[in-house]
Design an enzyme around this catalytic site. Sequence first.
Site, PDB file in Angstrom:
ATOM      1  N   ASN A  18       0.837  -1.198   0.000  1.00 50.01           N
ATOM      2  CA  ASN A  18       0.000   0.000   0.000  1.00 50.01           C
ATOM      3  C   ASN A  18       0.870   1.246   0.000  1.00 50.01           C
ATOM      4  OD1 ASN A  18      -2.414  -1.496   0.319  1.00 50.01           O
ATOM      5  ND2 ASN A  18      -2.184  -1.493   2.541  1.00 50.01           N
ATOM      6  N   LYS A  47       0.908  -4.238   5.099  1.00 53.91           N
ATOM      7  CA  LYS A  47       1.510  -5.177   6.036  1.00 53.91           C
ATOM      8  C   LYS A  47       2.468  -6.137   5.341  1.00 53.91           C
ATOM      9  CE  LYS A  47      -0.479  -6.380   9.763  1.00 53.91           C
ATOM     10  NZ  LYS A  47       0.129  -5.332  10.604  1.00 53.91           N
ATOM     11  N   ALA A 222       4.228  -1.850  24.389  1.00 49.74           N
ATOM     12  CA  ALA A 222       5.338  -1.478  25.268  1.00 49.74           C
ATOM     13  C   ALA A 222       5.592  -2.507  26.362  1.00 49.74           C
ATOM     14  CB  ALA A 222       5.073  -0.113  25.890  1.00 49.74           C
ATOM     15  N   THR A 248       3.437   3.124  13.950  1.00 51.00           N
ATOM     16  CA  THR A 248       3.045   2.511  12.684  1.00 51.00           C
ATOM     17  C   THR A 248       4.075   1.467  12.258  1.00 51.00           C
ATOM     18  OG1 THR A 248       2.021   4.593  11.998  1.00 51.00           O
ATOM     19  CG2 THR A 248       2.400   2.955  10.294  1.00 51.00           C
ATOM     20  N   GLY A 251       4.528  -3.690  14.667  1.00 48.93           N
ATOM     21  CA  GLY A 251       4.214  -5.107  14.633  1.00 48.93           C
ATOM     22  C   GLY A 251       4.774  -5.801  13.405  1.00 48.93           C
ATOM     23  N   ASP A 252       4.770  -5.114  12.267  1.00 46.16           N
ATOM     24  CA  ASP A 252       5.331  -5.692  11.052  1.00 46.16           C
ATOM     25  C   ASP A 252       6.847  -5.807  11.146  1.00 46.16           C
ATOM     26  OD1 ASP A 252       2.800  -5.875   9.899  1.00 46.16           O
ATOM     27  OD2 ASP A 252       2.927  -3.831   9.105  1.00 46.16           O
TER      28      ASP A 252
END
Length: 305
Positions: A18, A47, A222, A248, A251-252
């Site tokens: 994206n 992602k 955290a 942002t 997690g990826d």
Amino acid sequence: MPVPPRPRARIAVLGSANMDLVAYTRRAPARGETVTGEAFRTGAGGKGANQAIAAARAGGAVVMLGAVGDDDFGPRLRGALDSAGVDTARLRTVPGASGTAHIVVDGDGGNAIVVVPGANGTVTELADADLHAVAAADTLLLQLELPLAGVLAGALAARRHGVRTVLTPAPVVPLPDELLAATDLLLPNEHEAEALTGRADPHTAARALLDAVPDVVVTLGAKGCLWAARGKEPLTVPAPAAAAVDTTAAGDTFAGALAVALAENRPMPDALTWASAAAALSVEREGAAASMPERAEIDARAAKS
């Protein structure tokens, strides 16, 4: 005798690409409210692309499977992946718009995101060359910004060839039994784990998910992450201290680094510590792909953990 070089982890990523359209504002707007932003940036995201770039920067040999549009964003997305060292030979270009993500980042580094799938929505099946790329990998990274049919095709191919499958269940949708049966490691955050199980406590949610998959890692922001595996005691790995600027793609970043660590046969506790160091570095910088650290940086931060 010289030590032979370590083989590079082979990572296949089947997922979204994206263009991120990011507005930074002191306070995110409430429904029906307009606020004044402080900055606006665009950059490669999604992602799938995020995890591919994170894994490549962490030292993996990465191939990206997915699609971009024939609009102005398509070449930019492909170029960002190429620049990070990701193999884009299996990234399709299809007629129409590329995927976009519309992101608001507040003054505390938190974010809210609306994703418009665009070209990602065309990936409903895999070509033979895609299947060969999956079969050649050590690990396949999956997320849910592609149609479930495409995700399932990748997972089943990985299972046939003994390739480890790591699934990030985001955005959350009901997961077919067939997909769960082909998943080796499920990687939700605590909110996704609750959505999948109806259990707010991460430990309880992780135990429930073990009925469907053999390994679960729940990321806790955290607070670190929680690993649960069948027949083993659960383990919580604390996150390194970090001054969050923009969460942002944290997690990826974690997922990409974890895939590399596991493909290098690191023990899970060490792999989680290393991936947590990568995520901590990413939240200290603005952007998605732009925030992802290189391997040497991860090594240095993990050594302090």
